[in-house]
Write an enzyme that holds these catalytic residues in place. Structure first.
Site, PDB file in Angstrom:
ATOM      1  N   ASP A 194     -81.722 -20.768 -40.163  1.00 49.08           N
ATOM      2  CA  ASP A 194     -81.401 -22.161 -39.821  1.00 49.08           C
ATOM      3  C   ASP A 194     -80.015 -22.566 -40.353  1.00 49.08           C
ATOM      4  O   ASP A 194     -79.865 -23.601 -41.024  1.00 49.08           O
ATOM      5  CB  ASP A 194     -82.449 -23.117 -40.429  1.00 49.08           C
ATOM      6  CG  ASP A 194     -83.874 -22.705 -40.138  1.00 49.08           C
ATOM      7  OD1 ASP A 194     -84.139 -22.244 -39.027  1.00 49.08           O
ATOM      8  OD2 ASP A 194     -84.732 -22.862 -41.040  1.00 49.08           O
ATOM      9  N   GLU A 206     -87.149 -28.009 -31.205  1.00 50.35           N
ATOM     10  CA  GLU A 206     -86.699 -28.244 -32.595  1.00 50.35           C
ATOM     11  C   GLU A 206     -85.234 -27.834 -32.705  1.00 50.35           C
ATOM     12  O   GLU A 206     -84.591 -27.510 -31.715  1.00 50.35           O
ATOM     13  CB  GLU A 206     -87.569 -27.450 -33.582  1.00 50.35           C
ATOM     14  CG  GLU A 206     -87.467 -25.948 -33.435  1.00 50.35           C
ATOM     15  CD  GLU A 206     -88.419 -25.182 -34.352  1.00 50.35           C
ATOM     16  OE1 GLU A 206     -89.205 -25.780 -35.097  1.00 50.35           O
ATOM     17  OE2 GLU A 206     -88.380 -23.929 -34.293  1.00 50.35           O
TER      18      GLU A 206
HETATM   19  O1  FUB Z   1     -87.226 -22.522 -41.127  1.00 48.06           O
HETATM   20  C1  FUB Z   1     -88.403 -23.248 -40.850  1.00 48.06           C
HETATM   21  C2  FUB Z   1     -88.371 -23.769 -39.453  1.00 48.06           C
HETATM   22  O2  FUB Z   1     -88.276 -22.681 -38.533  1.00 48.06           O
HETATM   23  C3  FUB Z   1     -87.187 -24.621 -39.112  1.00 48.06           C
HETATM   24  O3  FUB Z   1     -87.244 -25.911 -39.655  1.00 48.06           O
HETATM   25  C4  FUB Z   1     -87.227 -24.540 -37.643  1.00 48.06           C
HETATM   26  O4  FUB Z   1     -86.087 -25.008 -36.997  1.00 48.06           O
HETATM   27  C5  FUB Z   1     -87.468 -23.065 -37.427  1.00 48.06           C
HETATM   28  O5  FUB Z   1     -86.281 -22.322 -37.490  1.00 48.06           O
END
Ligand code: FUB
Length: 318
Positions: A14, A221
């Protein structure tokens, strides 16, 4: 540079990249294996701290500045320090991060430092009015700062469809408009929201909102905002179809029109990214799970150069 993990002594994911003080600073999640079995809520992503990294040149040495914030030092949080972002304003640095609160609900917090590498000191409470995951902070050319956030499934955005938490909240039916990410103005001190949290609309070429069943294009997301030549680029992950895609618009609060894919699925379930300009070139930071041989929750940050076509479309090079 392309295709190789930037950081090999830790698992990282991320990545939010920014140019601060003449270097590229990267604010990633710090993955670890705590033994929690994988599920669709993402309980296996059980992170407890953040490290900050910096580079003087893409392809050059990556400095690990060490632990910048730990879960134990966030008074309101109980677990899961997920994808962070950082911003610089008024001479200070702000780290935005999601975590579950003591009731198990994802909120977004902010921590402050005088230096881009931290350490950061967390505010005692989450930012009032925030919920869900994956904060992205964007400071526009006029100095106004925005906070984007939201992720469905484990990120709980489907439980906030009315603006209030509904523990039974579900995704819309396939023919209904998809759930949109959220945006709000940040206050001058960068620690609270001013005005309402609004839902961002992502439209198709005909100007219709993307449908919930449009899994190859709808928001899941990992929001990221950048601006170029007066055009606002909103990019994100489609989640269960594993694409990184983008949409463009003329206002940082949207609406945005879907423009296309940035990355095909990478090794691992998740995909998450950022863009940064550095010394006249543009880069896409992202992650995959190649360093761990494909273990979804043990990921590694990578970088590719990008270019823009005459019409502003993004081309990922290499
Ligand atoms: O790293 C945990 C979660 O996985 C992140 O918040 C999302 O975007 C995904 O990458």
């Amino acid at each position: 540079m392309s295709g190789k993990p930037l950081i090999t002594h830790l698992y990282t994911a991320d990545p939010s990249a920014h140019q601060f003080e003449g270097r590229i600073y990267v604010y990633p999640s710090h993955d670890r294996d705590s033994g929690i079995p994988a599920n669709d809520l993402g309980d296996q992503y059980d992170m407890v701290d953040y490290h900050v990294f910096s580079l003087g040149a893409v392809g050059g040495e990556v400095t690990d500045h060490g632990v910048a914030l730990e879960l134990k030092d966030v008074p309101w949080a109980s677990k899961q320090l997920w994808a962070p972002d950082a911003a610089h304003k008024n001479g200070r640095y702000y780290l935005y991060f999601p975590a579950r609160d003591k009731q198990g609900i994802f909120r977004i917090g902010v921590a402050v430092s005088d230096r881009p590498a931290g350490p950061f000191k967390a505010e005692p409470e989450p930012i009032p009015g925030t919920y869900s995951i994956d904060p992205c902070s964007f400071v526009d050319a006029d100095g106004q700062a925005y906070l984007y956030f939201g992720g469905i499934w484990g990120g709980m955005l489907q439980k906030w469809r009315t603006g209030k938490f509904d523990p039974d909240g579900q995704e819309p039916a396939d023919h209904e408009p998809a759930i949109g990410p959220r945006v709000a103005l940040l206050s001058e001190d960068m620690k609270s929201l001013t005005g309402d949290v609004t839902e961002i609309q992502i439209l198709d070429e005909q100007g219709r909102p993307l449908r919930a069943g449009d899994h190859g294009r709808r928001y899941f997301e990992a929001p990221w905002m950048h601006q170029r030549n007066g055009v606002y680029y909103f990019s994100y992950s489609t989640g269960n179809t594993h694409y990184l895609v983008y949409a463009t618009g003329m206002n940082p609060r949207g609406p945005f029109t879907y423009r296309g894919r940035l990355l095909e699925p990478v090794l691992g379930w998740t995909t998450h990214h950022s863009f940064v300009e550095f010394e006249g070139r543009s880069y896409l930071f992202y992650h995959d799970a190649s360093l761990s041989g494909g273990v979804d929750h043990l990921r590694s940050v990578k970088v590719k150069e990008i270019a823009y076509d005459k019409d502003g479309r993004i081309r990922v090079l290499g």
